[in-house]
Write a protein that holds these residues in place. Structure first.
Motif, PDB file in Angstrom:
ATOM      1  N   VAL A   1       2.877   6.466  -1.521  1.00 47.33           N
ATOM      2  CA  VAL A   1       1.573   5.789  -1.461  1.00 47.33           C
ATOM      3  C   VAL A   1       1.216   5.296  -2.856  1.00 47.33           C
ATOM      4  CG1 VAL A   1      -0.864   6.027  -0.845  1.00 47.33           C
ATOM      5  CG2 VAL A   1       0.886   7.300   0.431  1.00 47.33           C
TER       6      VAL A   1
ATOM      7  N   ARG B   1      -3.986   6.497   4.032  1.00 46.55           N
ATOM      8  CA  ARG B   1      -3.926   7.945   3.772  1.00 46.55           C
ATOM      9  C   ARG B   1      -4.362   8.749   4.990  1.00 46.55           C
ATOM     10  NH1 ARG B   1      -2.920   9.221  -1.372  1.00 46.55           N
ATOM     11  NH2 ARG B   1      -3.118   7.598  -2.961  1.00 46.55           N
TER      12      ARG B   1
ATOM     13  N   MET C   1      -6.426   1.306   1.769  1.00 49.04           N
ATOM     14  CA  MET C   1      -5.730   2.486   1.259  1.00 49.04           C
ATOM     15  C   MET C   1      -6.271   3.760   1.908  1.00 49.04           C
ATOM     16  SD  MET C   1      -3.347   1.496  -0.710  1.00 49.04           S
ATOM     17  CE  MET C   1      -2.930   3.170  -1.164  1.00 49.04           C
TER      18      MET C   1
ATOM     19  N   CYS D   1       0.828  -1.205   0.000  1.00 47.82           N
ATOM     20  CA  CYS D   1       0.000   0.000   0.000  1.00 47.82           C
ATOM     21  C   CYS D   1       0.864   1.258   0.000  1.00 47.82           C
ATOM     22  CB  CYS D   1      -0.911   0.034   1.225  1.00 47.82           C
ATOM     23  SG  CYS D   1      -2.060  -1.345   1.325  1.00 47.82           S
TER      24      CYS D   1
ATOM     25  N   THR E   1      -9.097  -3.740  -0.279  1.00 52.75           N
ATOM     26  CA  THR E   1      -7.814  -3.040  -0.383  1.00 52.75           C
ATOM     27  C   THR E   1      -8.034  -1.538  -0.497  1.00 52.75           C
ATOM     28  OG1 THR E   1      -6.653  -4.927  -1.343  1.00 52.75           O
ATOM     29  CG2 THR E   1      -5.756  -2.748  -1.811  1.00 52.75           C
TER      30      THR E   1
ATOM     31  N   THR F   1      -4.591  -0.378  -7.772  1.00 50.51           N
ATOM     32  CA  THR F   1      -5.859  -0.810  -7.177  1.00 50.51           C
ATOM     33  C   THR F   1      -5.896  -2.333  -7.191  1.00 50.51           C
ATOM     34  OG1 THR F   1      -6.956  -0.701  -9.336  1.00 50.51           O
ATOM     35  CG2 THR F   1      -7.094   1.249  -7.942  1.00 50.51           C
TER      36      THR F   1
END
Length: 403
Positions: A59, A76, A72, A44, A68, A63
């Motif tokens: 980052v 963030r 993500m 990730c 997932t 996808t």
């Protein structure tokens, strides 16, 4: 110290490097600077440190699945505000405080990625109706500058194996076939079910890259000067000297369309609300009425079929009324006059002798067919409707097709 925690805490512990590892069971975990979703095949993000000891969060833009995607989002959200973040699927790390040759190439590919995005934004501007892409291009250019500064790519440096690495802009600017092949044929994102990295030739964007360098768009400048340079880049690359005038015209037309659509939506909302208020009024009006009172209001059209129903236990379950030249049932079905004339002839035949009954279809005003199942004891059954002969004769009289 806990090593099995919930998913948001996994992301928090990784982002703050509070401990060396943690997981939320088996599908979200981190080890050191890297955090993964479902396994090492999907990283990730990573926390990288440069030669000056500064950190940046890389980052991924890849996808994989909806879960997932949630991971993500947690990653963030966990990154502390104000930290340097690069959105990229590229993997770049220092080894023994130096870049490896593979990381050096990957760092160059990040710049190629940004140049490709700039090309896409400029092309999109030619047809855009609402979006001015200058800020998007400016962000890409700033990302390139931040990236070069973070990894020291503007300086000659030794690799982890002791070989000299040339400033990356020099290599990307080179027209030598060897350099173009090495730095403009980039690795792509790894396919979901493959261990091989695809490669793609993006040398078509080198000319744009050289144009950006020539215009000094990677160098500091005053806000006004930078804006003018950026605007001219769009004009020259599209070959449309009136690019911004054309965009303004398209935007004005689209804004007018958007205003009309907004007014239409507001009108539709007002109509729906008015209809809801009217129905609420009807519902309260008939709440305490007897069936006979409700029936008369329905016949007259003062209440809709929504709030009207036939009590259980009767031989029939539907009434008929004539509105706007159509026959309408209390269940909301409409039959046009021509079809009503045909059906009335059948009903008269069945009424005189039920033995003459035959199956047929009722064709309603919405082009749906309803099967006539039976006629017994002067009750016509069609679909879910059971209608008495007297009800049908009264409707036929109102249409003027019965004596």
């Amino acid at each position: 110290m806990r090593y099995v925690v919930d998913a948001p805490m996994v992301a928090h512990l990784w982002a703050h490097q509070s401990q060396d590892s943690a997981r939320n069971g088996r599908n979200f975990y981190f080890e050191g600077k890297d955090i993964y979703s479902y396994g090492s095949h999907f990283r990730c993000a990573s926390i990288e440190t440069n030669q000056q000891g500064q950190i940046a969060y890389l980052v991924t833009t890849r996808t994989y699945s909806s879960t997932t995607g949630k991971h993500m989002g947690m990653v963030r959200n966990a990154i502390p505000c104000g930290e340097q973040v690069f959105d990229t699927h590229r993997s770049v790390s220092l080894y023994k405080d130096k870049l490896s040759e593979s990381s050096y190439c990957e760092s160059a590919y990040y710049i190629v990625d940004q140049i490709e995005k700039i090309s896409e934004y400029i092309n999109a501007q030619q047809k855009s109706r609402t979006q001015n892409y200058t800020e998007h291009v400016k962000e890409c250019l700033l990302n390139i500058g931040r990236w070069i500064e973070f990894w020291g790519l503007d300086k000659r440096q030794k690799s982890a194996t002791g070989r000299w690495l040339i400033p990356v802009l020099t290599k990307l600017s080179s027209t030598a076939k060897k350099d173009k092949t090495k730095f403009w044929t980039v690795t792509g994102e790894r396919p979901r079910y493959s261990s091989e990295l695809p490669r793609e030739n993006k040398s078509e964007h080198q000319e744009l890259f050289l144009d950006i360098l020539t215009r000094g768009l990677l160098q500091p400048a005053s806000a006004a000067e930078y804006k003018a340079k950026l605007s001219q880049l769009f004009i020259d690359r599209t070959g449309d000297p009136l690019l911004w005038e054309h965009f303004a015209e398209r935007k004005e037309r689209q804004d007018a369309i958007n205003r009309r659509n907004k007014e239409l939506r507001e009108q539709q909302y007002a109509e729906r609300r008015e209809r809801w208020l009217r129905e609420e009024k009807e519902r309260h009006l008939i709440a305490d009425m007897s069936f006979e009172e409700k029936k008369e209001l329905w016949y007259s059209g003062e209440i809709s079929s929504r709030w009207f129903s036939i009590p259980r236990g009767l031989d029939f379950n539907a009434l008929l009324r004539v509105r706007n030249g159509h026959i309408e049932t209390s269940m909301g079905i409409q039959v046009k006059t021509k079809e009503a004339v045909r059906l009335w002839k059948l009903v008269e035949l069945f009424h005189k002798n039920e033995a003459d009954f035959r199956h047929d279809l009722v064709h309603d005003a919405n082009n749906h067919n309803w099967t006539i199942n039976s006629y017994k004891n002067d009750i016509l059954t069609a679909g879910c409707h059971r209608i008495s002969y007297e009800e049908m004769r009264n409707a036929a009289r109102q249409l003027g097709i019965a004596a």
